[in-house]
Design an enzyme around this catalytic site. Structure first.
Site, PDB file in Angstrom:
ATOM      1  N   CYS A  62       0.842  -1.199   0.000  1.00 61.42           N
ATOM      2  CA  CYS A  62       0.000   0.000   0.000  1.00 61.42           C
ATOM      3  C   CYS A  62       0.885   1.259   0.000  1.00 61.42           C
ATOM      4  O   CYS A  62       1.610   1.503  -0.963  1.00 61.42           O
ATOM      5  CB  CYS A  62      -0.993  -0.040   1.152  1.00 61.42           C
ATOM      6  SG  CYS A  62      -2.343   1.159   0.955  1.00 61.42           S
TER       7      CYS A  62
ATOM      8  N   HIS B 198      -3.813  -4.849  -0.175  1.00 60.93           N
ATOM      9  CA  HIS B 198      -3.341  -5.427   1.087  1.00 60.93           C
ATOM     10  C   HIS B 198      -3.420  -6.949   1.000  1.00 60.93           C
ATOM     11  O   HIS B 198      -4.489  -7.521   1.238  1.00 60.93           O
ATOM     12  CB  HIS B 198      -4.210  -4.938   2.252  1.00 60.93           C
ATOM     13  CG  HIS B 198      -3.960  -3.524   2.623  1.00 60.93           C
ATOM     14  ND1 HIS B 198      -2.990  -3.143   3.523  1.00 60.93           N
ATOM     15  CD2 HIS B 198      -4.556  -2.377   2.198  1.00 60.93           C
ATOM     16  CE1 HIS B 198      -2.997  -1.825   3.651  1.00 60.93           C
ATOM     17  NE2 HIS B 198      -3.930  -1.342   2.848  1.00 60.93           N
TER      18      HIS B 198
ATOM     19  N   GLU C  26      -2.400  -9.067   3.063  1.00 58.08           N
ATOM     20  CA  GLU C  26      -2.694  -9.604   4.395  1.00 58.08           C
ATOM     21  C   GLU C  26      -4.174  -9.518   4.747  1.00 58.08           C
ATOM     22  O   GLU C  26      -4.626 -10.145   5.701  1.00 58.08           O
ATOM     23  CB  GLU C  26      -1.841  -8.885   5.458  1.00 58.08           C
ATOM     24  CG  GLU C  26      -2.302  -7.502   5.859  1.00 58.08           C
ATOM     25  CD  GLU C  26      -1.969  -6.372   4.882  1.00 58.08           C
ATOM     26  OE1 GLU C  26      -2.233  -5.214   5.238  1.00 58.08           O
ATOM     27  OE2 GLU C  26      -1.456  -6.647   3.775  1.00 58.08           O
TER      28      GLU C  26
END
Length: 193
Positions: A77, A175, A177
């Site tokens: 990001c 993202h 994750e």
């Protein structure tokens, strides 16, 4: 494997650490130059404003260290955006690893862009076992245009780079994750580079 997540006060580090833990890996959060240099893999997260994030990097002299790293580095990001030359957010001079500028989304797009978007034109082993058109989770108001370094793209009122690569440096605008199984596969692929 020594995995270091760069700690500079502008990262969404807990969700990255939890995702790595789910994959069976332990990461260390650090701003220590020697620990970062000794790592096998480095993750450079980022959430917030480009100018204040660059100030935090400079205060810790990480702006000098990060471009010198030789092991695989993954910017996430804002971390990806900070690896570019310049960001329109706060008219910010960034790290200059990628000869690219970060631009603000044009009027007419809802900003910030928050939510799921599919990625396409996937290149490099970072996307092994990831389906073309897979959905990833994005939160951003600024973007990197398509370039020779683009290894995945997304469309939001026009196509832009959702991931970039140059030598040992990789960046994801989304993202991984927070992007479910496919995002975790990307993190796993990064750790296997």
């Amino acid at each position: 494997m020594r995995i270091v997540i760069i700690d500079y006060g502008a990262g969404n580090v807990q969700s990255v650490m939890f995702a790595l833990k789910r994959l069976g890996f332990k990461a260390k959060l650090s701003s220590n130059e020697e620990e970062i240099r000794r790592a096998d893999k480095v993750i450079f997260p980022g959430v917030g404003h480009a100018k204040s994030a660059m100030c935090q990097l400079m205060e810790q002299r990480l702006d000098l260290l990060i471009p010198q790293l030789k092991q695989p580095v993954l910017g996430v990001c804002l971390g990806m955006q900070l690896m570019c030359n310049f960001s329109e957010e706060g008219e910010t001079k960034c790290l200059g690893i990628f000869d690219l500028d970060v631009l603000k989304f044009k009027e007419g797009n809802k900003i910030p862009k928050i939510g799921w978007n599919n990625i396409s034109d996937l290149k490099t082993p970072l996307f092994n076992k990831v389906e073309e058109g897979e959905f990833m989770y994005f939160v951003h108001s600024y973007y990197v245009p398509l370039a020779k370094e683009t290894i995945a793209q997304a469309d939001y009122g026009g196509c832009y780079s959702s991931a970039i690569n140059k030598n040992n440096f990789y960046g994801c605008q989304f993202h991984p994750e927070k992007s479910g199984d496919a995002g975790e596969q990307i993190l796993k692929n990064f750790l296997e580079l």
